[in-house]
Scaffold this motif. Sequence first.
Motif, short mmCIF file in Angstrom:
data_model
loop_
_atom_site.label_atom_id
_atom_site.label_comp_id
_atom_site.label_asym_id
_atom_site.label_seq_id
_atom_site.Cartn_x
_atom_site.Cartn_y
_atom_site.Cartn_z
N PHE A 1 66.91 -34.26 43.55
CA PHE A 1 68.07 -34.19 44.44
C PHE A 1 68.02 -35.27 45.51
O PHE A 1 69.06 -35.80 45.92
CB PHE A 1 68.16 -32.80 45.07
CG PHE A 1 68.84 -31.79 44.20
CD1 PHE A 1 70.21 -31.75 44.09
CD2 PHE A 1 68.10 -30.86 43.48
CE1 PHE A 1 70.85 -30.83 43.29
CE2 PHE A 1 68.71 -29.92 42.68
CZ PHE A 1 70.10 -29.91 42.57
N THR B 1 69.29 -38.38 43.98
CA THR B 1 70.74 -38.29 43.75
C THR B 1 71.50 -38.45 45.06
O THR B 1 72.55 -39.12 45.11
CB THR B 1 71.09 -36.94 43.10
OG1 THR B 1 70.28 -36.73 41.95
CG2 THR B 1 72.55 -36.91 42.69
N VAL B 2 71.00 -37.85 46.12
CA VAL B 2 71.63 -37.99 47.43
C VAL B 2 71.58 -39.45 47.89
O VAL B 2 72.56 -39.98 48.44
CB VAL B 2 70.94 -37.08 48.45
CG1 VAL B 2 71.36 -37.43 49.88
CG2 VAL B 2 71.26 -35.62 48.16
N TYR C 1 74.19 -41.34 46.07
CA TYR C 1 75.50 -40.98 46.63
C TYR C 1 75.79 -41.81 47.89
O TYR C 1 76.89 -42.38 48.04
CB TYR C 1 75.53 -39.50 46.94
CG TYR C 1 76.82 -38.99 47.54
CD1 TYR C 1 77.78 -38.36 46.76
CD2 TYR C 1 77.08 -39.12 48.91
CE1 TYR C 1 78.96 -37.89 47.30
CE2 TYR C 1 78.25 -38.64 49.47
CZ TYR C 1 79.20 -38.04 48.66
OH TYR C 1 80.37 -37.58 49.22
N LEU D 1 76.88 -33.58 41.55
CA LEU D 1 76.05 -32.84 42.51
C LEU D 1 76.21 -31.34 42.34
O LEU D 1 75.22 -30.60 42.31
CB LEU D 1 76.41 -33.26 43.94
CG LEU D 1 76.00 -34.67 44.36
CD1 LEU D 1 76.60 -35.00 45.72
CD2 LEU D 1 74.49 -34.81 44.39
N LEU E 1 73.58 -30.57 50.35
CA LEU E 1 74.67 -31.13 49.55
C LEU E 1 76.03 -30.88 50.20
O LEU E 1 76.89 -31.77 50.20
CB LEU E 1 74.66 -30.52 48.15
CG LEU E 1 73.44 -30.82 47.27
CD1 LEU E 1 73.60 -30.17 45.90
CD2 LEU E 1 73.19 -32.31 47.14
#
Length: 234
Positions: free
Chosen positions: A64, A67-68, A71, A162, A214
């Motif tokens: 995560f 991924t963040v 983003y 997400l 998120l």
Amino acid sequence: MSVILIFLLAIVAVMLWWLWRQGLFSKPWLEVGVVGGMAAPAPSPSQVARIGLLVFLVVVGSLFALTVSAYLMRSALVDWRAPPLPGILFANTFALLVSSLALQTAKVGARRGDLDSVRTGLLAGGFTALVFLGGQLFAWRQLNAEGYYLASNPANAFFYLLTALHGVHVAGGLVGLGRVTRKMLRGAGVAELRLGVDLCATYWHVLLLIWLVLLGLLTGRIGEFVAICRQLLT
């Protein structure tokens, strides 16, 4: 990179604290009374399960965090157009919060030997987790009906990515929770349920923490948090 480091450091700090609380940093070979030449005691099944969950959560947290970070880097480009957030996401957040609290109630009940609290917590936690997943699917349908398709904009794609990634982990947690609930419904005692309830509660708390991060990211609040962290570190 600073977001990744902050997120990973927070996860590592929580996990180290959890390990210390579980007594997994103890060194039995240094304890008084150990006879020389004897083999060190093998770890108990509960310790193996807790360490396994810890390793899995570190991997999930790293996934995560990456991924963040992706983003945030992609959102800095000029073609980024964030979709409007469906209001149901906040109701979903409340459902996941209730689910986490319910499993914490089951965890406390298991430690006290209160089977009624365990039963109520497991059933309520599972039901509200299903409500959360249903609400996420409703949010997807709402955005799709309004024309915010997956391939029409990078921001849309990241929103679906997400929420889907988090939803998959919630669904996976429901599989484990279902196994513990089935064991309870078949007449298992509190002692047999204690470890499973404890692991499920820990997993749910981490899922709630990740979802709050998120949600802050999707609402734009995460930038303020990162700025505060940078000020504290400088």
